[in-house]
Scaffold this motif. Structure first.
Motif, PDB file in Angstrom:
ATOM      1  N   ALA A 199     -55.297  -5.368   4.629  1.00 14.73           N
ATOM      2  CA  ALA A 199     -54.856  -6.707   4.637  1.00 14.73           C
ATOM      3  C   ALA A 199     -54.615  -6.939   6.030  1.00 14.73           C
ATOM      4  O   ALA A 199     -53.423  -6.828   6.693  1.00 14.73           O
ATOM      5  CB  ALA A 199     -53.409  -6.731   3.744  1.00 14.73           C
ATOM      6  N   GLY A 249     -39.491   4.300   6.133  1.00 17.59           N
ATOM      7  CA  GLY A 249     -40.997   4.033   5.740  1.00 17.59           C
ATOM      8  C   GLY A 249     -41.667   4.344   7.161  1.00 17.59           C
ATOM      9  O   GLY A 249     -41.072   4.115   8.192  1.00 17.59           O
ATOM     10  N   PHE A 258     -41.035   8.487   2.830  1.00 20.69           N
ATOM     11  CA  PHE A 258     -40.995   9.259   1.091  1.00 20.69           C
ATOM     12  C   PHE A 258     -42.271  10.437   1.278  1.00 20.69           C
ATOM     13  O   PHE A 258     -42.196  11.433   0.644  1.00 20.69           O
ATOM     14  CB  PHE A 258     -41.557   8.294   0.290  1.00 20.69           C
ATOM     15  CG  PHE A 258     -40.921   7.670  -0.482  1.00 20.69           C
ATOM     16  CD1 PHE A 258     -39.499   8.425  -0.883  1.00 20.69           C
ATOM     17  CD2 PHE A 258     -41.207   6.419  -1.268  1.00 20.69           C
ATOM     18  CE1 PHE A 258     -38.557   7.778  -1.911  1.00 20.69           C
ATOM     19  CE2 PHE A 258     -40.315   5.843  -1.937  1.00 20.69           C
ATOM     20  CZ  PHE A 258     -38.832   6.419  -2.451  1.00 20.69           C
ATOM     21  N   SER A 298     -40.424  -0.609   4.588  1.00 22.27           N
ATOM     22  CA  SER A 298     -41.145  -0.019   3.320  1.00 22.27           C
ATOM     23  C   SER A 298     -42.168  -0.521   2.526  1.00 22.27           C
ATOM     24  O   SER A 298     -42.835   0.046   1.482  1.00 22.27           O
ATOM     25  CB  SER A 298     -40.047   0.337   2.225  1.00 22.27           C
ATOM     26  OG  SER A 298     -39.449  -1.216   1.654  1.00 22.27           O
ATOM     27  N   SER A 307     -56.639  -0.631  12.549  1.00 18.46           N
ATOM     28  CA  SER A 307     -55.815   0.063  13.641  1.00 18.46           C
ATOM     29  C   SER A 307     -54.482  -0.042  13.711  1.00 18.46           C
ATOM     30  O   SER A 307     -53.773  -0.844  12.932  1.00 18.46           O
ATOM     31  CB  SER A 307     -56.209  -0.699  14.926  1.00 18.46           C
ATOM     32  OG  SER A 307     -55.741  -2.110  15.334  1.00 18.46           O
ATOM     33  N   ALA A 308     -53.600   0.718  14.479  1.00 10.68           N
ATOM     34  CA  ALA A 308     -52.152   0.706  14.941  1.00 10.68           C
ATOM     35  C   ALA A 308     -52.106   0.554  16.234  1.00 10.68           C
ATOM     36  O   ALA A 308     -52.606   1.738  16.812  1.00 10.68           O
ATOM     37  CB  ALA A 308     -51.417   1.869  13.999  1.00 10.68           C
TER      38      ALA A 308
HETATM   39  N1  LIG Z   1     -52.015  -3.146  13.523  1.00  5.38           N
HETATM   40  C1  LIG Z   1     -52.178  -3.746  12.451  1.00  5.38           C
HETATM   41  O1  LIG Z   1     -53.411  -4.177  12.016  1.00  5.38           O
HETATM   42  C2  LIG Z   1     -51.020  -4.143  11.651  1.00  5.38           C
HETATM   43  C3  LIG Z   1     -49.946  -3.965  11.923  1.00  5.38           C
HETATM   44  C4  LIG Z   1     -48.826  -4.158  11.151  1.00  5.38           C
HETATM   45  C5  LIG Z   1     -49.154  -4.378   9.597  1.00  5.38           C
HETATM   46  N2  LIG Z   1     -50.369  -4.736   9.097  1.00  5.38           N
HETATM   47  C6  LIG Z   1     -50.577  -4.994   7.790  1.00  5.38           C
HETATM   48  O2  LIG Z   1     -49.344  -4.889   7.036  1.00  5.38           O
HETATM   49  C7  LIG Z   1     -49.585  -3.981   6.045  1.00  5.38           C
HETATM   50  C8  LIG Z   1     -48.308  -3.434   5.692  1.00  5.38           C
HETATM   51  O3  LIG Z   1     -47.836  -2.509   6.549  1.00  5.38           O
HETATM   52  P1  LIG Z   1     -46.219  -1.792   6.350  1.00  5.38           P
HETATM   53  O4  LIG Z   1     -46.188  -0.934   7.234  1.00  5.38           O
HETATM   54  O5  LIG Z   1     -45.318  -2.951   5.986  1.00  5.38           O
HETATM   55  O6  LIG Z   1     -46.528  -1.162   4.840  1.00  5.38           O
HETATM   56  P2  LIG Z   1     -47.090   0.309   4.322  1.00  5.38           P
HETATM   57  O7  LIG Z   1     -47.065   0.114   2.807  1.00  5.38           O
HETATM   58  O8  LIG Z   1     -48.330   0.493   4.890  1.00  5.38           O
HETATM   59  O9  LIG Z   1     -46.152   1.165   4.739  1.00  5.38           O
HETATM   60  C9  LIG Z   1     -44.743   1.426   4.093  1.00  5.38           C
HETATM   61  C10 LIG Z   1     -44.321   2.917   4.099  1.00  5.38           C
HETATM   62  O10 LIG Z   1     -43.083   2.961   3.439  1.00  5.38           O
HETATM   63  C11 LIG Z   1     -43.093   4.199   2.763  1.00  5.38           C
HETATM   64  N3  LIG Z   1     -41.899   3.810   1.829  1.00  5.38           N
HETATM   65  C12 LIG Z   1     -41.823   2.980   0.816  1.00  5.38           C
HETATM   66  N4  LIG Z   1     -40.427   3.100   0.311  1.00  5.38           N
HETATM   67  C13 LIG Z   1     -39.909   4.232   0.961  1.00  5.38           C
HETATM   68  C14 LIG Z   1     -38.364   4.673   0.691  1.00  5.38           C
HETATM   69  N5  LIG Z   1     -37.673   4.025  -0.315  1.00  5.38           N
HETATM   70  N6  LIG Z   1     -38.179   5.445   1.470  1.00  5.38           N
HETATM   71  C15 LIG Z   1     -38.931   5.801   2.664  1.00  5.38           C
HETATM   72  N7  LIG Z   1     -40.238   5.505   2.801  1.00  5.38           N
HETATM   73  C16 LIG Z   1     -40.659   4.515   2.053  1.00  5.38           C
HETATM   74  C17 LIG Z   1     -44.324   4.294   2.143  1.00  5.38           C
HETATM   75  O11 LIG Z   1     -44.541   5.282   1.501  1.00  5.38           O
HETATM   76  C18 LIG Z   1     -45.199   3.841   3.215  1.00  5.38           C
HETATM   77  O12 LIG Z   1     -45.854   5.028   3.915  1.00  5.38           O
HETATM   78  C19 LIG Z   1     -50.621  -2.877   6.450  1.00  5.38           C
HETATM   79  O13 LIG Z   1     -51.308  -2.192   5.413  1.00  5.38           O
HETATM   80  C20 LIG Z   1     -51.521  -3.736   7.367  1.00  5.38           C
HETATM   81  O14 LIG Z   1     -52.507  -4.415   6.306  1.00  5.38           O
HETATM   82  C21 LIG Z   1     -51.183  -4.425  10.162  1.00  5.38           C
END
Ligand SMILES: NC(=O)c1ccc[n+]([C@@H]2O[C@H](COP(=O)([O-])OP(=O)(O)OC[C@H]3O[C@@H](n4cnc5c(N)ncnc54)[C@H](O)[C@@H]3O)[C@@H](O)[C@H]2O)c1
Ligand SMILES: Cc1cc2nc3c(=O)[nH]c(=O)nc-3n(C[C@H](O)[C@H](O)[C@H](O)COP(=O)(O)OP(=O)(O)OC[C@H]3O[C@@H](n4cnc5c(N)ncnc54)[C@H](O)[C@@H]3O)c2cc1C
Length: 446
Positions: free
Chosen positions: A307, A171, A195, A257, A339-340
């Motif tokens: 979120a 992911g 993906f 993921s 942001s990231a």
């Molecule tokens: N800086 C920040 O503000 C910050 C930092 C971390 C998390 N977050 C929050 O946490 C949320 C979740 O983030 P996340 O990164 O865990 O989730 P996400 O859903 O944003 O990203 C997951 C990624 O994994 C990919 N994926 C899923 N299954 C897969 C597979 N089997 N093989 C390959 N790729 C696959 C998806 O296509 C997606 O791009 C964010 O949207 C945000 O709200 C925020």
């Protein structure tokens, strides 16, 4: 059976701000937490991540300035960094619990399970309230494929004592991109399998891909349009096989993921609360679920807004005010930046740059020409920095996206301009920011 006016399930940022908003009321409130008081952000998320990211950003910046006056670029000592992180955050849950108590909230350790719409059971004892707020957040998704038992999640990465030599992330969402940045900067060889055709789909393509190019230059490999189908264990190494037939070796594999709503321990089958297709809690414009008197706030709810902590804080403050003051006003979300903490950072706010490019209502101005002068970002040698601005027909700034070492602070300077719908004249007549500042980059300077 113990009775309260309001029960909070989960004690993360949503519950904390709810408690702050209800401070001084005569309501008897109980906060129940199954794991660590404070929730994801201070224990498994933003705060320890930003601690690690601070060191990484300084190191990577110093590397970019080598031969520009920095004689010896710095490097990461992962073991000391992690030891310091653990020592710094050790007392966080106790401090957070004390925060609730200082606000006059009763606290209880254990997972809450609904018995009916107004009763929950914790450690075999029942607790009742007319109003219950579900603020249970999200947890890392666990993929299921042959060898998926060998994967770790983001919680594990933030506690990793020894740096892996080779790491594969499954992911390329925010979690993966941020953690890949950390581990690669510390010296791990990082590969990311995604993906989709690019990372972080919610962010502007141009700015995300700008950051991807920088990450590639630092040796991070990306494998797009493929998922991981199998992991084989060979002694202490893993072979990661993707759907496109790519084979990668690693000594650490992270399932990044995505995150799913934390509802599995809640016993929602005993209530009228309904879930969306994604498994998040459905609420109306008052954050009330299908069960009357049962509300939800924070990451656990289905919503269009990101979120994030500011979203959870806003919802919880709104809800606390509504419930203790018997109000009935629908929620209206403000502009929320996202942001990231990658290197360079990616940030965006307001109208999406990608959507605005195809919409006659908006004009997108790419400010990249400003940066080729080696001026705005020169002190950081941030040569690839990119900023795009979105204006509406009234020439008001309504959106922005940036990829640069300073993107988050820059956009935090732009957010008030967008949120307050302020014009250039109003801004310049009201205040002048310290130079050089983001208003210079946006040509908002008078
Ligand atoms: N800086 C920040 O503000 C910050 C930092 C971390 C998390 N977050 C929050 O946490 C949320 C979740 O983030 P996340 O990164 O865990 O989730 P996400 O859903 O944003 O990203 C997951 C990624 O994994 C990919 N994926 C899923 N299954 C897969 C597979 N089997 N093989 C390959 N790729 C696959 C998806 O296509 C997606 O791009 C964010 O949207 C945000 O709200 C925020
Ligand atoms: C690695 C990472 C980095 C992040 N970085 C950022 C960032 O930089 N900026 C940002 O804004 N956001 C960031 N986030 C997102 C941020 O952490 C969340 O948006 C925020 O914590 C949501 O708050 P919440 O109160 O809704 O849920 P949470 O913080 O998840 O709290 C929910 C709590 O409920 C508890 N719980 C669950 N079920 C039960 C039950 N049945 N009974 C009792 N308790 C229960 C959980 O144990 C948890 O402590 C990051 C997230 C991660 C994972």
């Amino acid at each position: 059976m113990k009775k309260f006016d309001i029960i909070l399930i989960g004690a993360g940022p949503a519950a904390i701000n709810f408690s702050i908003a209800t401070q001084g009321s005569d309501k008897k409130i109980l906060a129940i937490e199954g794991d660590k008081f404070g929730g994801t952000c201070p224990n498994y998320g933003c705060e320890p991540k930003i601690f690690l990211e601070g060191a990484v950003r300084n190191v990577l910046s110093s590397q970019l300035l080598q031969n520009r006056g920095i004689a010896q670029a710095s490097t990461i000592d992962w073991n000391t960094l992690m030891k310091t992180k653990k020592a710094t955050w050790k007392n966080m849950p106790a401090a957070q619990e004390m925060g609730f108590e200082n606000l006059g909230i009763d606290t209880l350790h254990g997972y809450a399970k609904f018995v009916d719409n107004h009763t929950v059971e914790v450690n075999g004892e029942q607790y009742q309230a007319d109003k219950i707020v579900i603020a249970t957040g999200q947890k890392p998704r666990k993929l299921n494929f042959p060898g998926s038992e060998y994967t770790h999640n983001s919680n594990d990465v933030l506690d990793l004592d020894n740096l892996p030599k080779k790491t594969v992330f499954i992911g390329a969402g925010i979690v993966s991109m941020e953690m890949a940045t950390l581990l690669a900067a510390a010296g791990s060889k990082v590969s990311i399998v995604e993906f989709l055709s690019r990372p972080m789909m919610a962010f502007s393509e141009k700015h995300v891909m700008n950051t991807v190019e920088d990450m590639k230059k630092r040796g991070i490999d990306f494998y797009f349009n493929q998922g991981v189908s199998e992991i084989k264990k060979n002694d202490d190494q893993y072979e990661v096989i993707t759907s496109a037939g790519t084979k990668l070796t690693a000594d650490y594999v992270v399932d990044a993921s995505g995150r799913i709503a934390n509802v599995d321990k809640l016993g929602l089958e005993n209530t009228d609360v309904q879930l969306s297709k994604r498994g998040s809690i459905i609420v109306d414009d008052y954050l009330e679920t299908n069960a009357k008197g049962v509300y939800a706030a924070g990451d656990v709810i289905e919503k269009k807004q990101p979120a994030l902590v500011p979203t959870a804080h806003f919802e919880a403050t709104y809800l606390g005010d509504q419930l203790v003051n018997d109000k009935h006003d629908p929620i209206h979300y403000p502009i929320i930046g996202a942001s990231a903490f990658t290197f360079p950072q990616v940030a965006q706010v307001g109208v999406s740059v990608d959507e605005a490019r195809d919409n006659d209502e908006y004009t997108v101005v790419d400010m990249d020409h400003m940066f080729n002068t080696d001026m705005e970002y020169a002190g950081k040698n941030d040569q690839s920095a990119k900023l795009s601005l979105v204006y509406n027909k009234q020439n008001q700034l309504v959106g922005a996206a940036e990829s640069s070492q300073n993107a988050i602070d820059d956009l935090n300077g732009i957010i008030p301009l967008i949120g307050l719908k302020i014009t250039k004249e109003q801004l310049n007549n009201s205040y002048q920011l310290i130079f050089p500042a983001v208003n210079f980059k946006t040509e908002f300077m008078g």
